[in-house]
Design an enzyme around this catalytic site. Sequence first.
Site, PDB file in Angstrom:
ATOM      1  N   ARG A   1     -57.205  26.186  33.539  1.00  0.00           N
ATOM      2  CA  ARG A   1     -55.941  25.239  33.156  1.00  0.00           C
ATOM      3  C   ARG A   1     -56.046  24.885  31.695  1.00  0.00           C
ATOM      4  NH1 ARG A   1     -51.686  24.535  32.620  1.00  0.00           N
ATOM      5  NH2 ARG A   1     -50.293  22.635  32.919  1.00  0.00           N
TER       6      ARG A   1
ATOM      7  N   CYS B   1     -53.797  18.006  22.717  1.00  0.00           N
ATOM      8  CA  CYS B   1     -53.951  17.747  24.204  1.00  0.00           C
ATOM      9  C   CYS B   1     -53.438  16.126  24.413  1.00  0.00           C
ATOM     10  CB  CYS B   1     -55.388  17.926  24.723  1.00  0.00           C
ATOM     11  SG  CYS B   1     -56.316  19.127  24.403  1.00  0.00           S
TER      12      CYS B   1
ATOM     13  N   HIS C   1     -50.626  14.544  26.956  1.00  0.00           N
ATOM     14  CA  HIS C   1     -51.213  13.576  28.059  1.00  0.00           C
ATOM     15  C   HIS C   1     -51.684  12.264  27.985  1.00  0.00           C
ATOM     16  CE1 HIS C   1     -50.858  17.067  30.842  1.00  0.00           C
ATOM     17  NE2 HIS C   1     -51.454  17.907  29.881  1.00  0.00           N
TER      18      HIS C   1
ATOM     19  N   CYS D   1     -52.743  25.326  29.246  1.00  0.00           N
ATOM     20  CA  CYS D   1     -52.326  24.348  28.240  1.00  0.00           C
ATOM     21  C   CYS D   1     -52.090  24.985  26.897  1.00  0.00           C
ATOM     22  CB  CYS D   1     -53.278  23.120  28.305  1.00  0.00           C
ATOM     23  SG  CYS D   1     -52.713  22.049  29.791  1.00  0.00           S
TER      24      CYS D   1
END
Lengths: 276, 100
Positions: A233, A190, A194, A237
């Site tokens: 979401r 992740c 991000h 992802c």
Amino acid sequence: MLRKYAILLAAVMALAWSSTHASPEDDRMAFEKYFTTKFPEVPLNDFQNGIYSVDPVARADWEQIEEFPPYELAVDAGEAEYNKPFANGKSYSDCFGDGAVRAQYPYWDSERREVITMELAINECRTDNGEKPLKWNKGKIAELSAYMSYISRGQAVDVKIPEDDPEALAAYERGKQFYYTKRGQLNFSCFDCHGTGAGKGVRLEKLSPALGHTTHWPVYRSKWGAVGTLHRRFGGCNRQVRAKNFKSQGQEYRELEYFLTYMSNGLELNGPGARR
Amino acid sequence: MKKYAISGLLVLSLVAGGASLAGDEFEAAWQAADDKRKEAAGMQSEWRDTKKMLDKAKQAAEKGDIDTAMSLVAMAHEQAADGIVQAEREAVMWITRVPR
């Protein structure tokens, strides 16, 4: 060659040692510093706006969209649903009072030994009152969540990790490990997208910074044509990096939400949001 | 005529036997790949398309296309094994990405 591996191993062990001795608050402060250093021009509370905090062109579009917010119908539908009595005469207000409770979630339930999210609580309110549970990702649950988030706007994110409960800390640590673990055929964590990748382009889109990521859920995504939940979401992802997604409201995503929301402690809630 | 009939039967039984052997080989390979996939899933490291490949392999085998079926099984097996290696590596390496 052997020396190189020994140095690498020592470095990893040193990092592991420092991480096991870092408190959640140490983590949060380092997380915040990472993003405020990376994007020094962005005021701290503006990170609640996700990609629009770091992409001025997209922000201009979004500000126009916010004049007639596409999530408005969902908020209205959620309000109507919230006030509709269950078959037993009770309603959501018997579980959540006025409904402005987003800031209370997610939390660690010391009796049940698990993380409770707002969507989980919504469905448990239903089943406790003899109603069927809703599907997790979209539809009525997202509308209820949109309404409850809307009336919670302005509250500060305030996730607590009870210091006297090692199992709560363990749940937080599992969520943290999940966040930084590379997975899927594309081998991304992740944080790769991000964190280190925040602000960079992927095809036509820019990647949003993780700080503030949970403040504005549920979100109306133009791609979905509807509001959807945070766990929807998460699943998207995971699939985008070609990993098998986990179940919405399963242990993995609830603990991920626990960690990620804690990282945004202090920021204002501003859900529901609108995204492309 | 009888000679031809016996030869025909012999050829048919050889083809059927061959198909059965290939089928057995496929079943074993499929099961091994699915076990590997489950092992990866147990480590939170199953990849998105592995199960789809195994499902497609089954469909190809049912249609008698054993070559395609075996190729899909091999790819699925490789994906599952890579997922396991990834999980083992990440159990150590994830921490290197945490901001300090």
